[in-house]
Design a protein around this motif. Sequence first.
Motif, short mmCIF file in Angstrom:
data_model
loop_
_atom_site.label_atom_id
_atom_site.label_comp_id
_atom_site.label_asym_id
_atom_site.label_seq_id
_atom_site.Cartn_x
_atom_site.Cartn_y
_atom_site.Cartn_z
N GLY A 158 0.77 -1.22 0.00
CA GLY A 158 0.00 0.00 0.00
C GLY A 158 0.80 1.28 0.00
N LEU A 159 2.11 1.19 -0.04
CA LEU A 159 2.93 2.38 0.09
C LEU A 159 3.27 3.04 -1.23
N GLY A 160 3.08 2.34 -2.32
CA GLY A 160 3.41 2.94 -3.61
C GLY A 160 4.90 3.10 -3.84
N VAL A 161 5.71 2.23 -3.27
CA VAL A 161 7.14 2.31 -3.45
C VAL A 161 7.70 1.08 -4.15
N ASP A 162 6.82 0.33 -4.82
CA ASP A 162 7.25 -0.88 -5.53
C ASP A 162 8.23 -0.58 -6.66
N ARG A 163 8.16 0.62 -7.19
CA ARG A 163 8.99 1.00 -8.33
C ARG A 163 9.37 2.48 -8.18
N VAL A 164 10.66 2.74 -8.34
CA VAL A 164 11.15 4.12 -8.28
C VAL A 164 12.07 4.33 -9.48
N ARG A 223 18.65 7.93 -14.59
CA ARG A 223 19.34 6.86 -15.31
C ARG A 223 18.97 5.46 -14.87
N LEU A 224 18.29 5.32 -13.75
CA LEU A 224 18.08 4.00 -13.16
C LEU A 224 16.62 3.78 -12.78
N VAL A 225 16.26 2.51 -12.70
CA VAL A 225 14.95 2.11 -12.18
C VAL A 225 15.21 1.14 -11.05
N GLY A 226 14.43 1.26 -9.99
CA GLY A 226 14.43 0.28 -8.92
C GLY A 226 13.05 -0.33 -8.86
N ARG A 227 12.97 -1.66 -8.82
CA ARG A 227 11.67 -2.32 -8.72
C ARG A 227 11.77 -3.46 -7.72
N ARG A 228 10.60 -3.88 -7.25
CA ARG A 228 10.58 -5.00 -6.31
C ARG A 228 11.36 -6.17 -6.88
N PRO A 229 12.13 -6.85 -6.06
CA PRO A 229 12.86 -8.01 -6.56
C PRO A 229 11.92 -9.16 -6.92
N GLU A 230 12.36 -9.96 -7.87
CA GLU A 230 11.60 -11.11 -8.36
C GLU A 230 12.51 -12.33 -8.39
N GLU A 231 11.94 -13.50 -8.29
CA GLU A 231 12.74 -14.73 -8.33
C GLU A 231 13.59 -14.80 -9.59
N GLY A 232 13.11 -14.25 -10.68
CA GLY A 232 13.85 -14.25 -11.94
C GLY A 232 15.12 -13.41 -11.91
N ASP A 233 15.34 -12.64 -10.83
CA ASP A 233 16.55 -11.83 -10.69
C ASP A 233 17.74 -12.66 -10.21
N ALA A 234 17.53 -13.93 -9.88
CA ALA A 234 18.56 -14.74 -9.23
C ALA A 234 19.87 -14.77 -10.04
N ARG A 235 19.78 -14.94 -11.33
CA ARG A 235 21.00 -15.03 -12.15
C ARG A 235 21.84 -13.75 -12.01
N ALA A 236 21.20 -12.60 -12.08
CA ALA A 236 21.92 -11.33 -11.94
C ALA A 236 22.48 -11.17 -10.53
N TYR A 237 21.70 -11.55 -9.50
CA TYR A 237 22.19 -11.45 -8.13
C TYR A 237 23.43 -12.31 -7.94
N VAL A 238 23.43 -13.52 -8.47
CA VAL A 238 24.60 -14.40 -8.34
C VAL A 238 25.79 -13.77 -9.04
N ARG A 239 25.60 -13.24 -10.24
CA ARG A 239 26.70 -12.62 -10.99
C ARG A 239 27.32 -11.46 -10.21
N VAL A 240 26.48 -10.59 -9.66
CA VAL A 240 26.97 -9.41 -8.95
C VAL A 240 27.60 -9.81 -7.61
#
Length: 176
Positions: A4-10, A14-31
């Motif tokens: 309810g806070l409206g902060v799911d995406r900012v 130059r950048l976007v921040g969005r709620r993390p998703e399970e599909g982000d795992a590959r990028a998280y492991v790389r970083v």
Amino acid sequence: MPGGLGVDRVATARLVGRRPEEGDARAYVRVFTDPRIDEEAWPADRRTADGARETLAAFIAHWERWGFGPWTVLVGSEPVGWTGLQHTRVDGRPEVELLWFLDGDLWGRGYAPELAREAVRVAFEVLELDDVVAFTTPANTRSQAVMRRLGMAHERDIVHGGLPHVLFRLTRPGAV
């Protein structure tokens, strides 16, 4: 509070921040497992693929419980790390931590403070927090420089996760 806070995406210029998703795992492991990370700043035995997946799962769970948390950072549509806010404990006291971790290919471009400033805005204007903390190992001078650029002040040395850390704090203007 969740959802309810409206902060799911900012977004910034130059950048976007969005709620993390399970599909982000590959990028998280790389970083997370990038060999360019200074061993003194963050020991390699703590930067495993399993640790990256656990971090992502913890971020998703934080969002589900609290309605805010670290965002997955996107450059274009590519996940390149994370930045945001999460509950933590410092010396047994509850705090909200401002954190960031970005792909080594992007270091030195000002991305960390850019989206971290947006996280500070959310912390103070949306969540109405009085302050936020950030901490890192003493050897991680790059993160300490980001903390200072954000206006954070060194408060004290602490031990976190069994390692020495420096703790910085930023207080909302006008907060007691």
